[in-house]
Design a protein around this motif. Structure first.
Motif, PDB file in Angstrom:
ATOM      1  N   ARG A 103       0.833  -1.203   0.000  1.00  0.00           N
ATOM      2  CA  ARG A 103       0.000   0.000   0.000  1.00  0.00           C
ATOM      3  C   ARG A 103       0.866   1.250   0.000  1.00  0.00           C
ATOM      4  NH1 ARG A 103      -5.419  -0.416   1.629  1.00  0.00           N
ATOM      5  NH2 ARG A 103      -5.273   1.573   2.696  1.00  0.00           N
ATOM      6  N   GLY A 104       1.980   1.189   0.748  1.00  0.00           N
ATOM      7  CA  GLY A 104       2.905   2.321   0.749  1.00  0.00           C
ATOM      8  C   GLY A 104       3.528   2.554  -0.616  1.00  0.00           C
ATOM      9  N   LEU A 105       3.917   1.455  -1.278  1.00  0.00           N
ATOM     10  CA  LEU A 105       4.483   1.575  -2.625  1.00  0.00           C
ATOM     11  C   LEU A 105       3.456   2.134  -3.606  1.00  0.00           C
ATOM     12  CD1 LEU A 105       6.528  -1.742  -3.014  1.00  0.00           C
ATOM     13  CD2 LEU A 105       7.418   0.552  -2.588  1.00  0.00           C
ATOM     14  N   LEU A 106       2.197   1.659  -3.489  1.00  0.00           N
ATOM     15  CA  LEU A 106       1.149   2.133  -4.391  1.00  0.00           C
ATOM     16  C   LEU A 106       0.888   3.618  -4.189  1.00  0.00           C
ATOM     17  CD1 LEU A 106      -1.010   1.514  -6.502  1.00  0.00           C
ATOM     18  CD2 LEU A 106      -2.562   0.871  -4.637  1.00  0.00           C
ATOM     19  N   SER A 107       0.835   4.055  -2.928  1.00  0.00           N
ATOM     20  CA  SER A 107       0.608   5.477  -2.648  1.00  0.00           C
ATOM     21  C   SER A 107       1.754   6.324  -3.194  1.00  0.00           C
ATOM     22  CB  SER A 107       0.467   5.699  -1.134  1.00  0.00           C
ATOM     23  OG  SER A 107      -0.643   4.995  -0.623  1.00  0.00           O
ATOM     24  N   PHE A 108       2.979   5.830  -3.023  1.00  0.00           N
ATOM     25  CA  PHE A 108       4.153   6.539  -3.539  1.00  0.00           C
ATOM     26  C   PHE A 108       4.099   6.630  -5.057  1.00  0.00           C
ATOM     27  CE2 PHE A 108       8.551   6.253  -5.163  1.00  0.00           C
ATOM     28  CZ  PHE A 108       9.060   7.430  -4.646  1.00  0.00           C
ATOM     29  N   LYS A 109       3.739   5.521  -5.702  1.00  0.00           N
ATOM     30  CA  LYS A 109       3.640   5.488  -7.169  1.00  0.00           C
ATOM     31  C   LYS A 109       2.599   6.480  -7.667  1.00  0.00           C
ATOM     32  CE  LYS A 109       2.352   2.362 -10.940  1.00  0.00           C
ATOM     33  NZ  LYS A 109       1.960   0.971 -11.296  1.00  0.00           N
ATOM     34  N   GLU A 110       1.448   6.525  -6.993  1.00  0.00           N
ATOM     35  CA  GLU A 110       0.386   7.446  -7.410  1.00  0.00           C
ATOM     36  C   GLU A 110       0.798   8.899  -7.192  1.00  0.00           C
ATOM     37  OE1 GLU A 110      -2.910   6.107  -5.125  1.00  0.00           O
ATOM     38  OE2 GLU A 110      -3.425   4.473  -6.510  1.00  0.00           O
ATOM     39  N   ALA A 111       1.534   9.137  -6.082  1.00  0.00           N
ATOM     40  CA  ALA A 111       1.973  10.502  -5.797  1.00  0.00           C
ATOM     41  C   ALA A 111       2.970  10.995  -6.842  1.00  0.00           C
ATOM     42  CB  ALA A 111       2.586  10.574  -4.404  1.00  0.00           C
ATOM     43  N   LYS A 112       3.820  10.097  -7.321  1.00  0.00           N
ATOM     44  CA  LYS A 112       4.830  10.480  -8.311  1.00  0.00           C
ATOM     45  C   LYS A 112       4.264  10.490  -9.727  1.00  0.00           C
ATOM     46  CE  LYS A 112       8.337  11.107  -5.602  1.00  0.00           C
ATOM     47  NZ  LYS A 112       8.963  12.445  -5.463  1.00  0.00           N
ATOM     48  N   ALA A 113       3.093   9.872  -9.905  1.00  0.00           N
ATOM     49  CA  ALA A 113       2.427   9.840 -11.217  1.00  0.00           C
ATOM     50  C   ALA A 113       3.370   9.351 -12.306  1.00  0.00           C
ATOM     51  CB  ALA A 113       1.870  11.233 -11.555  1.00  0.00           C
ATOM     52  N   ARG A 114       4.059   8.252 -12.033  1.00  0.00           N
ATOM     53  CA  ARG A 114       4.986   7.682 -13.012  1.00  0.00           C
ATOM     54  C   ARG A 114       4.639   6.222 -13.261  1.00  0.00           C
ATOM     55  NH1 ARG A 114       9.544  10.593 -14.185  1.00  0.00           N
ATOM     56  NH2 ARG A 114       9.884  12.463 -12.922  1.00  0.00           N
ATOM     57  N   ASN A 115       5.081   5.733 -14.417  1.00  0.00           N
ATOM     58  CA  ASN A 115       4.879   4.333 -14.762  1.00  0.00           C
ATOM     59  C   ASN A 115       5.939   3.504 -14.036  1.00  0.00           C
ATOM     60  OD1 ASN A 115       4.135   1.941 -15.946  1.00  0.00           O
ATOM     61  ND2 ASN A 115       5.170   2.366 -17.891  1.00  0.00           N
ATOM     62  N   MET A 116       5.518   2.727 -13.038  1.00  0.00           N
ATOM     63  CA  MET A 116       6.434   1.935 -12.230  1.00  0.00           C
ATOM     64  C   MET A 116       5.955   0.494 -12.140  1.00  0.00           C
ATOM     65  SD  MET A 116       7.249   4.462  -9.000  1.00  0.00           S
ATOM     66  CE  MET A 116       7.689   6.189  -9.217  1.00  0.00           C
ATOM     67  N   VAL A 117       6.896  -0.402 -11.951  1.00  0.00           N
ATOM     68  CA  VAL A 117       6.596  -1.817 -11.763  1.00  0.00           C
ATOM     69  C   VAL A 117       7.146  -2.252 -10.413  1.00  0.00           C
ATOM     70  CG1 VAL A 117       7.100  -4.160 -12.549  1.00  0.00           C
ATOM     71  CG2 VAL A 117       6.536  -2.381 -14.208  1.00  0.00           C
ATOM     72  N   ALA A 118       6.281  -2.860  -9.586  1.00  0.00           N
ATOM     73  CA  ALA A 118       6.724  -3.359  -8.284  1.00  0.00           C
ATOM     74  C   ALA A 118       7.438  -4.686  -8.455  1.00  0.00           C
ATOM     75  CB  ALA A 118       5.528  -3.518  -7.354  1.00  0.00           C
ATOM     76  N   ALA A 119       8.490  -4.884  -7.676  1.00  0.00           N
ATOM     77  CA  ALA A 119       9.271  -6.125  -7.758  1.00  0.00           C
ATOM     78  C   ALA A 119       9.685  -6.555  -6.365  1.00  0.00           C
ATOM     79  CB  ALA A 119      10.506  -5.931  -8.630  1.00  0.00           C
ATOM     80  N   MET A 120       9.812  -7.869  -6.195  1.00  0.00           N
ATOM     81  CA  MET A 120      10.276  -8.429  -4.929  1.00  0.00           C
ATOM     82  C   MET A 120      11.784  -8.638  -4.995  1.00  0.00           C
ATOM     83  SD  MET A 120       7.437  -8.941  -3.139  1.00  0.00           S
ATOM     84  CE  MET A 120       7.888 -10.164  -1.915  1.00  0.00           C
ATOM     85  N   VAL A 121      12.459  -8.380  -3.878  1.00  0.00           N
ATOM     86  CA  VAL A 121      13.900  -8.648  -3.786  1.00  0.00           C
ATOM     87  C   VAL A 121      14.084 -10.141  -3.512  1.00  0.00           C
ATOM     88  CG1 VAL A 121      16.018  -8.186  -2.504  1.00  0.00           C
ATOM     89  CG2 VAL A 121      14.396  -6.331  -2.953  1.00  0.00           C
ATOM     90  N   THR A 122      14.805 -10.814  -4.406  1.00  0.00           N
ATOM     91  CA  THR A 122      15.001 -12.260  -4.267  1.00  0.00           C
ATOM     92  C   THR A 122      16.436 -12.635  -3.898  1.00  0.00           C
ATOM     93  OG1 THR A 122      15.469 -12.505  -6.639  1.00  0.00           O
ATOM     94  CG2 THR A 122      13.175 -12.736  -5.922  1.00  0.00           C
ATOM     95  N   GLY A 123      17.358 -11.686  -3.942  1.00  0.00           N
ATOM     96  CA  GLY A 123      18.745 -12.004  -3.602  1.00  0.00           C
ATOM     97  C   GLY A 123      19.554 -10.730  -3.374  1.00  0.00           C
ATOM     98  N   LYS A 124      20.625 -10.869  -2.619  1.00  0.00           N
ATOM     99  CA  LYS A 124      21.487  -9.731  -2.312  1.00  0.00           C
ATOM    100  C   LYS A 124      22.946 -10.144  -2.412  1.00  0.00           C
ATOM    101  CE  LYS A 124      18.166  -7.649   0.910  1.00  0.00           C
ATOM    102  NZ  LYS A 124      17.966  -7.097   2.271  1.00  0.00           N
ATOM    103  N   ASP A 125      23.757  -9.216  -2.922  1.00  0.00           N
ATOM    104  CA  ASP A 125      25.201  -9.414  -2.957  1.00  0.00           C
ATOM    105  C   ASP A 125      25.816  -8.347  -2.065  1.00  0.00           C
ATOM    106  OD1 ASP A 125      27.856  -9.761  -3.415  1.00  0.00           O
ATOM    107  OD2 ASP A 125      27.818  -9.212  -5.539  1.00  0.00           O
ATOM    108  N   ALA A 126      26.343  -8.790  -0.923  1.00  0.00           N
ATOM    109  CA  ALA A 126      26.920  -7.838   0.038  1.00  0.00           C
ATOM    110  C   ALA A 126      28.426  -8.064   0.161  1.00  0.00           C
ATOM    111  CB  ALA A 126      26.261  -7.974   1.402  1.00  0.00           C
TER     112      ALA A 126
END
Length: 273
Positions: A103-126
């Motif tokens: 919901r936070g991501l959706l609100s942010f996307k609507e506020a920025k009025a940009r074409n965005m795609v949500a994605a899940m983080v599946t791995g990290k390289d630290a």
């Protein structure tokens, strides 16, 4: 030599045999008012009493044993049900947290009025040399190399590789990362570079520019990659050497990369067509 259980069994058998013998003797003379019958009754009565008490005790132990077994099975089943309920509750809590983040991501996307795609983080390289993430969106979703990756807290980085279903994101803290930025209130311009170890540096800041700890750093939009006005971090330290034309400015990133689970990829204009 003999166990307690064996002694108990033998004693019960002896009592039973004595009782049977005494009853046999007394019943063989049912009409006797005196003689052997009273004597037999006198001798067998204590044995019968003891046998009755013993058998009652054995029955109580036997029933108690089965009650304990039944109770143990019930407890086992209850523990299994409690474990299942806890697992379900944990799943519900995870869904609730995920729903809140989405919901936070959706609100942010609507506020920025940009074409965005949500994605899940599946791995990290630290590793010591690179700071990257793997996300579960790729070219089939319109994700391509060079696209910015953001969250409501600020800029995460940019896509550097994309396959059919996955993409790799270079974080702004990586030493190979650079973002054209501004000090938000004074509009002093510079380049935010990854410093490794979870920090960034505000490079090319003239020593005469006014930069203070606590000031916010935002993207300038002049690098052609990151849109203007996205938050990147806060000035944490400013040092001016005795020589040189630039000052050394440390910036604490606005994004907590260790806890990232979902991100937004800003689509290229052609990807939205």
């Amino acid at each position: 030599m003999f166990s307690r259980r064996m002694v108990l069994v033998v004693a019960v058998l002896v009592l039973l045999l004595l009782n049977i013998a005494a009853l046999t003797v007394s019943s063989s003379r049912p009409d006797s008012a005196g003689g052997a019958a009273p004597i037999a009754l006198h001798l067998t009565a204590p044995f019968q009493k003891g046998l009755t008490a013993t058998l009652g005790w054995i029955r109580s132990i036997w029933h108690g044993y089965f009650n304990l077994v039944s109770t143990a099975e019930e407890n086992k089943e209850l523990r299994r049900e409690v474990a299942q309920l806890r697992e379900q509750l944990n799943g519900y809590n995870e869904l609730k947290l995920l729903n809140g983040r989405m919901r936070g991501l959706l609100s942010f996307k609507e506020a920025k009025a940009r074409n965005m795609v949500a994605a899940m983080v599946t791995g990290k390289d630290a590793s010591l040399w690179y700071r990257t993430l793997i996300i579960d969106k790729g070219t089939e979703n319109g994700v391509a190399k060079g696209q910015p990756v953001v969250v409501p807290d600020g800029i995460v980085g940019q896509v550097i590789e994309a396959s059919h279903r996955y993409a790799k994101v270079l974080l702004v803290t990586d030493r190979n990362s650079s973002v054209d930025v501004l000090v938000q209130d004074t509009r002093v311009r510079g380049v935010l570079k990854g410093g490794g170890a979870g920090e960034c540096r505000f490079a090319y800041a003239n020593r005469n520019d006014t930069i203070k700890p606590g000031q916010r750093i935002v993207s300038s939009g002049l690098d052609g990659v990151f849109p203007k006005g996205f938050f990147l971090g806060t000035v944490s330290e400013v040092r001016k050497g005795v020589s040189g034309i630039f000052q050394d400015v440390a910036v604490a990133p606005s994004v907590t990369f260790e806890t990232l689970e979902e991100v937004l990829v800003i689509m290229s204009p052609e990807a939205g067509n």
